[in-house]
Scaffold this motif. Structure first.
Motif, PDB file in Angstrom:
ATOM      1  N   GLY A 227       0.816  -1.210   0.000  1.00 41.45           N
ATOM      2  CA  GLY A 227       0.000   0.000   0.000  1.00 41.45           C
ATOM      3  C   GLY A 227       0.848   1.257   0.000  1.00 41.45           C
ATOM      4  N   VAL A 228       0.193   2.381  -0.213  1.00 38.25           N
ATOM      5  CA  VAL A 228       0.847   3.681  -0.235  1.00 38.25           C
ATOM      6  C   VAL A 228      -0.028   4.682   0.496  1.00 38.25           C
ATOM      7  CG1 VAL A 228       1.754   5.543  -1.668  1.00 38.25           C
ATOM      8  CG2 VAL A 228       1.987   3.186  -2.427  1.00 38.25           C
ATOM      9  N   TRP A 229       0.557   5.407   1.407  1.00 41.54           N
ATOM     10  CA  TRP A 229      -0.098   6.532   2.069  1.00 41.54           C
ATOM     11  C   TRP A 229       0.408   7.789   1.368  1.00 41.54           C
ATOM     12  CZ3 TRP A 229       0.502   7.878   7.998  1.00 41.54           C
ATOM     13  CH2 TRP A 229      -0.289   9.006   8.291  1.00 41.54           C
ATOM     14  N   LYS A 230      -0.449   8.369   0.558  1.00 40.22           N
ATOM     15  CA  LYS A 230      -0.056   9.519  -0.232  1.00 40.22           C
ATOM     16  C   LYS A 230      -0.442  10.818   0.469  1.00 40.22           C
ATOM     17  CE  LYS A 230      -0.374   7.092  -4.658  1.00 40.22           C
ATOM     18  NZ  LYS A 230      -0.938   7.081  -6.022  1.00 40.22           N
ATOM     19  N   SER A 231       0.309  11.851   0.160  1.00 39.59           N
ATOM     20  CA  SER A 231       0.055  13.201   0.683  1.00 39.59           C
ATOM     21  C   SER A 231       0.011  13.202   2.213  1.00 39.59           C
ATOM     22  CB  SER A 231      -1.248  13.772   0.099  1.00 39.59           C
ATOM     23  OG  SER A 231      -1.183  13.822  -1.306  1.00 39.59           O
ATOM     24  N   VAL A 232       1.063  12.691   2.813  1.00 46.13           N
ATOM     25  CA  VAL A 232       1.152  12.689   4.271  1.00 46.13           C
ATOM     26  C   VAL A 232       1.355  14.133   4.744  1.00 46.13           C
ATOM     27  CG1 VAL A 232       2.365  11.742   6.259  1.00 46.13           C
ATOM     28  CG2 VAL A 232       2.170  10.394   4.151  1.00 46.13           C
ATOM     29  N   ALA A 233       0.559  14.542   5.733  1.00 46.57           N
ATOM     30  CA  ALA A 233       0.635  15.922   6.231  1.00 46.57           C
ATOM     31  C   ALA A 233       1.980  16.170   6.908  1.00 46.57           C
ATOM     32  CB  ALA A 233      -0.512  16.185   7.207  1.00 46.57           C
ATOM     33  N   LYS A 234       2.419  17.426   6.882  1.00 42.09           N
ATOM     34  CA  LYS A 234       3.718  17.776   7.471  1.00 42.09           C
ATOM     35  C   LYS A 234       3.802  17.474   8.957  1.00 42.09           C
ATOM     36  CE  LYS A 234       5.122  21.266   4.083  1.00 42.09           C
ATOM     37  NZ  LYS A 234       5.529  22.682   3.883  1.00 42.09           N
ATOM     38  N   PRO A 235       2.748  17.738   9.748  1.00 40.14           N
ATOM     39  CA  PRO A 235       2.842  17.359  11.172  1.00 40.14           C
ATOM     40  C   PRO A 235       3.041  15.862  11.369  1.00 40.14           C
ATOM     41  CG  PRO A 235       1.066  18.931  10.837  1.00 40.14           C
ATOM     42  CD  PRO A 235       1.516  18.514   9.487  1.00 40.14           C
ATOM     43  N   VAL A 236       2.384  15.062  10.530  1.00 36.01           N
ATOM     44  CA  VAL A 236       2.544  13.618  10.635  1.00 36.01           C
ATOM     45  C   VAL A 236       3.951  13.200  10.213  1.00 36.01           C
ATOM     46  CG1 VAL A 236       1.633  11.388   9.880  1.00 36.01           C
ATOM     47  CG2 VAL A 236       0.069  13.297  10.249  1.00 36.01           C
ATOM     48  N   LEU A 237       4.505  13.877   9.201  1.00 36.24           N
ATOM     49  CA  LEU A 237       5.870  13.575   8.789  1.00 36.24           C
ATOM     50  C   LEU A 237       6.857  13.830   9.921  1.00 36.24           C
ATOM     51  CD1 LEU A 237       5.962  14.986   5.135  1.00 36.24           C
ATOM     52  CD2 LEU A 237       5.955  12.589   5.842  1.00 36.24           C
ATOM     53  N   ARG A 238       6.647  14.903  10.653  1.00 33.03           N
ATOM     54  CA  ARG A 238       7.524  15.194  11.792  1.00 33.03           C
ATOM     55  C   ARG A 238       7.372  14.129  12.871  1.00 33.03           C
ATOM     56  NH1 ARG A 238       5.960  20.665  10.499  1.00 33.03           N
ATOM     57  NH2 ARG A 238       4.243  20.529  12.006  1.00 33.03           N
ATOM     58  N   GLN A 239       6.136  13.689  13.111  1.00 32.03           N
ATOM     59  CA  GLN A 239       5.916  12.624  14.091  1.00 32.03           C
ATOM     60  C   GLN A 239       6.534  11.309  13.622  1.00 32.03           C
ATOM     61  OE1 GLN A 239       1.665  12.627  14.404  1.00 32.03           O
ATOM     62  NE2 GLN A 239       1.582  14.489  15.667  1.00 32.03           N
TER      63      GLN A 239
END
Length: 918
Positions: A227-239
């Motif tokens: 699977g692919v999680w696309k367009s991950v939000a920036k706050p989630v990327l930091r987490q």
């Protein structure tokens, strides 16, 4: 005692074998002296110079230790060398020479030298003592340090990869391993699981336990979820980067199961080539782990790191003893004992040094088992088999001429996809097109030690089929080192031709990150090459593309290119074209030409929405192509045909472009176009061409209100067997070997050895000849084109007219190429008048007849006769035709008499005839 006796027998056999080598008259190792393994692989192609020994092929100047098979294994004290020798005719051949190197071992000054596994000479021990099964480490050595030190992996790569161990939340024995790859804002994940049913839902949880992303798992039978999680939000990327995201996976079986784990970064992911999921045999144990393994260069050392969950129950003790065992069929081969800290991390790293030939063989076959046990009052144990690293990525290769050992620009292309199984078998599918000469060798190789010095691992030439340009098969003897090199992108595939024996095409075998498109995992991609561009482009670049259409009629694509120069090709664009726009391939032809994406690397992917109905129809019919254009070749540097069967009759869900396309096809709109042609009760757009209903052996085209129909000229066939495809005018030679290719005429057109000609937009069978069809001029009888079946190239040349003996030759037909001597009784008529004279009004040709300027007539159509409802006239060399316009009737009952064009009301017959003839 039995094991001691077996060991003594083995040592005796080895010593006897070495004695035979030392006392032989020559140093060459012969099969009659030692039991060489039987030949189970195909021998390499004759075009390759080298040596065959023990079922393997070695390049010239290669050195190796012979593997004599069970029970002897690898003879580390024997070194073989592939020596090059020239025959009297100058041909280079390989000769195997072997010698005993034990006499070259250095003298040691220590009291107790040790002989390590896999070595010939003894060495002095350095802080480490080993027995048969147990190794105790007394000092941290450099090898162990290099693997655990962060400098061992690239920091750039490390930040892109994550891993998670998922174990049971409550009462379950399921264990899963998740591998993640972060690309910008997309997170691709590959999840494998053991001892649980196939999950139906995957949830990513933020630090508060809320669902940040939910993925519904499609149904399937495999033990892997992609699977692919696309367009991950920036706050989630930091987490994610700070390791605060957790992942949960649940099933919908009769007994609901859930496993969870924390997503962490790990330095070992970049170098990992083998892996293992460790599970417990106890029911509802809620514990497990994973092992990430890799091999070092050049020794056969196996480094591994363990991530454990739930195995250490006693959290009060600072040090917990564990026992790690390497087993084969429940027999312990090696054992390591160590203490790990329970309160810090359940992360443990070690090295298994100098694996012998049997251990390496079992490792490559997925038969080695790794067991981890926590010692104590209540010992717990988890174990799992070691296999090649699993992921959803696609192992593929693009072969180009610019990547060859002797780089060139041929316009050819090669494409390959691979699938690695747990038992070490490697399936491969390879296709080649556009090469300059016959393919004489297809090989898998390692990087040359020196320039132009090839090192062949496996020869695929016997599986290569010249007729299809493909090689399909399995490599069943993949060694552990080869698996490691494959998953580290260290292998290459080479295509040698008669004109380039060292290789015309070459490409690196590497993994392509999973993007959500399922096609790359099992389907051959579309080849992209300068050879397919019209006219062909001699470029060193090539590529392949996977294209699919989903249920919403959106187009998914993934393009990989190789050999594009970064200096010359500053901008790279990929376009998808419909063949209807080939003639008008400028930027203004937007309805059937769509820009997919612009990319600066070697890979591009995306989703194209609002696809026009016309383009979807071309995809369904196989009359569309993908083109990659560059700054040096803005009209296309590489290209390939795309065939995607689909049921998108109304186009995709994009309303704006779909409505525009439908309006363009509306007959009422076509009537308003002054350039539209009307023929056989249908309106045809300007520039279109079709096969008329009255005769499939004619080809018609519309050029600004003018319909031009020319007969199809069939070439004379010299083959012994011909077939007549349905809905085709001309027969073709039946030279195909595969019965599956004879199912339908579409198969004939899509023959990989056929030639595509843009004039008639058709595939021509190999060896056929035809007069080229060039809109708007029709068939050019002064030229003959031939399809070269071996290369797929179209060669066209001018027809050579015969020398005539008469003094006044004539051209019987104005469009004939050569003049002929006139017959004794030649009728006068337009046929003998040069209709192309510049000092008189131009005549018109319609069918087989010629008409003077301003002359009008009713067209005659074969099988129909004269069409009195259509008036044609000659306007300075241009034929114009128009149907009689019928008035609208106000009466309810109308009739049409025989010979009339329009319906009439009986009481108003005279009035309507007057209106019609105005």
């Amino acid at each position: 005692m039995e094991s001691v006796g077996a060991l003594c027998s083995l040592l005796c056999a080895l010593s006897c074998a070495c004695w035979l080598l030392r006392t032989g008259a020559a140093s060459r190792l012969k099969s009659s002296t030692l039991p060489i393994q039987s030949e189970r692989e195909h021998m390499p192609s004759k075009a390759l110079s080298g040596c065959s020994f023990g079922g393997r092929f070695y390049s010239l100047d290669d050195m190796w230790h012979p593997d004599l098979g069970e029970p002897f294994g690898v003879m580390h004290c024997v070194q073989c060398y592939c020596e090059s020798q020239k025959t009297r005719r100058g041909k280079v051949l390989g000769k195997v020479n072997c010698k005993n190197i034990k006499q070259d071992c250095p003298d040691l000054d220590c009291d107790y030298p040790v002989l390590l596994p896999g070595q010939c000479c003894k060495i002095c021990p350095k802080g480490k003592t080993c027995t048969r099964h147990l190794c105790f480490r007394e000092k941290e050595d450099d090898l162990h340090k290099s693997y655990n030190d962060r400098s061992y992996m690239s920091s750039e790569k490390e930040n892109d990869y994550f891993v998670a161990v998922l174990t049971g939340v409550s009462s379950t024995s399921g264990v899963a391993r998740a591998r993640f790859a972060l690309t910008r804002t997309s997170l691709a994940f590959s999840i494998t699981y053991k001892r649980m049913s196939r999950p139906n839902k995957i949830v990513f949880l933020d630090p508060e336990g809320n669902a940040a992303f939910e993925y519904k798992v499609p149904r399937g039978q495999s033990d892997m979820v992609c699977g692919v999680w696309k367009s991950v939000a920036k706050p989630v990327l930091r987490q994610l980067q700070s390791e605060q995201i957790r992942i949960s996976m649940t099933t919908t079986a009769s007994r609901r199961e859930e496993v969870r784990g924390k997503i962490i970064k790990h330095r070992a992911l970049f170098a990992e080539t083998f892996s293992s999921i460790l599970t417990s045999e106890q029911e509802n144990s809620a514990m497990g782990g994973i092992a990430m393994l890799t091999m070092s260069e050049p020794e056969n050392n196996l480094h591994f790191i363990l991530l454990l969950q739930g195995l250490i129950k006693n959290k009060e003790s600072s040090l917990v003893p564990i026992r790690v065992q390497l087993m084969y069929r429940h027999h312990v081969l090696r054992e390591i004992r160590a203490n790990i800290t329970s309160h810090v991390s359940n992360d443990f790293a070690e090295v298994l040094t100098d694996l012998n030939s049997r251990e390496l063989f079992w490792l490559s076959r997925g038969q080695l088992e790794l067991s981890v046990a926590a010692e104590g009052l209540d010992p717990l144990r988890i174990s799992g088999f070691i296999t090649g690293r699993k992921s959803c990525d696609t192992i593929q290769s693009v072969m180009s001429s610019s990547e060859a050992l002797n780089p060139g620009k041929t316009g050819g292309v090669g494409s390959a996809i691979f699938n690695l199984h747990d038992n070490g078998t490697l399936d491969y599918q390879i296709q080649v097109a556009g090469v300059t000469s016959d393919v004489v060798g297809v090989t898998i190789e390692v990087k040359p030690r020196r320039r132009n010095k090839r090192s062949v691992l496996y020869d695929l030439t016997p599986e290569y089929m010249k007729a299809s340009g493909r090689a399909v098969g399995s490599w069943s003897r993949l060694e552990a080192r080869h698996i490691h090199m494959l998953l580290q992108n260290e292998l290459f595939i080479n295509v040698a031709t008669a004109h380039s024996l060292d290789g015309e095409l070459r490409g690196q075998i590497k993994a392509m990150l999973y993007s959500g498109l399922e096609a790359p995992r099992h389907e051959l991609p579309t080849l992209l090459a300068g050879y397919f561009v019209s006219p062909p482009v001699r470029t060193g670049s090539s590529g392949h593309a996977w294209v699919s259409v989903d249920k919403q009629c959106n187009l998914h694509y993934e393009i990989v290119v190789a050999g594009l120069s970064k200096t010359d090709d500053v901008t790279v664009n990929a376009h998808l074209h419909g063949l209807a726009e080939i003639v008008e391939i400028d930027d203004s032809s937007t309805p059937h030409k769509r820009l997919l994406t612009g990319f600066y690397g070697s890979q591009a992917q995306g989703v194209l929405k609002d696809v026009s109905t016309e383009l979807l129809q071309h995809l369904d019919q196989g009359t569309a192509f993908i083109q990659v254009s560059t700054k040096m070749n803005p009209r296309g540097e590489i290209r390939g045909r795309v065939h995607i069967p689909n049921d998108c009759e109304l186009g995709s869900r994009g309303a704006a472009e779909e409505s525009d396309d439908l309006l363009a096809k509306d007959p009422e709109e076509l009537k308003k176009d002054p350039h539209t042609c009307f023929f056989e009760n249908q309106h045809h757009a300007h520039g279109s061409h079709w096969t008329p209903n009255y005769n499939k052996c004619f080809s018609c085209s519309c050029q600004k209100r003018t319909v031009i129909c020319d007969p199809v000229i069939c070439s004379v066939l010299t083959c012994s067997r011909v077939v007549q495809p349905e809905d085709e005018c001309c027969p073709v030679c039946d030279e195909r070997k595969e019965p599956k290719d004879m199912k339908s005429p579409e198969r004939v057109e899509e023959h990989p050895e056929g030639c595509y000609f843009e004039g008639d937009q058709k595939m021509h069978a190999p060896g056929t000849t035809w007069h080229p069809f060039v809109p708007p001029f029709g068939y050019i009888k002064c030229a003959v084109c031939t399809c070269k079946g071996s290369t797929g190239e179209v060669h066209c040349e001018k027809v050579t007219c015969p020398v005539l003996s008469c003094s006044h030759p004539v051209r019987k037909n104005a469009f004939d190429c050569c003049k002929e001597c006139p017959e004794e009784r030649s009728p006068a008529g337009p046929e003998h008048v040069d209709v192309m004279q510049a000092d008189s009004p131009r005549s018109c040709k319609f069918g087989k007849n010629f008409y003077h300027n301003s002359e009008s007539w009713h067209p005659w159509v074969p099988m129909v006769g004269e069409m009195k409802c259509i008036n044609c006239w000659c306007d300075h060399g241009v034929t114009k035709c128009q149907r009689k316009q019928c008035p609208e009737l106000s009466c309810s009952n109308s009739t049409r008499t025989e010979g009339s064009c329009c319906a009439e009301c009986s009481a108003e017959k005279k009035m309507f005839w007057d209106l019609v003839t105005l």
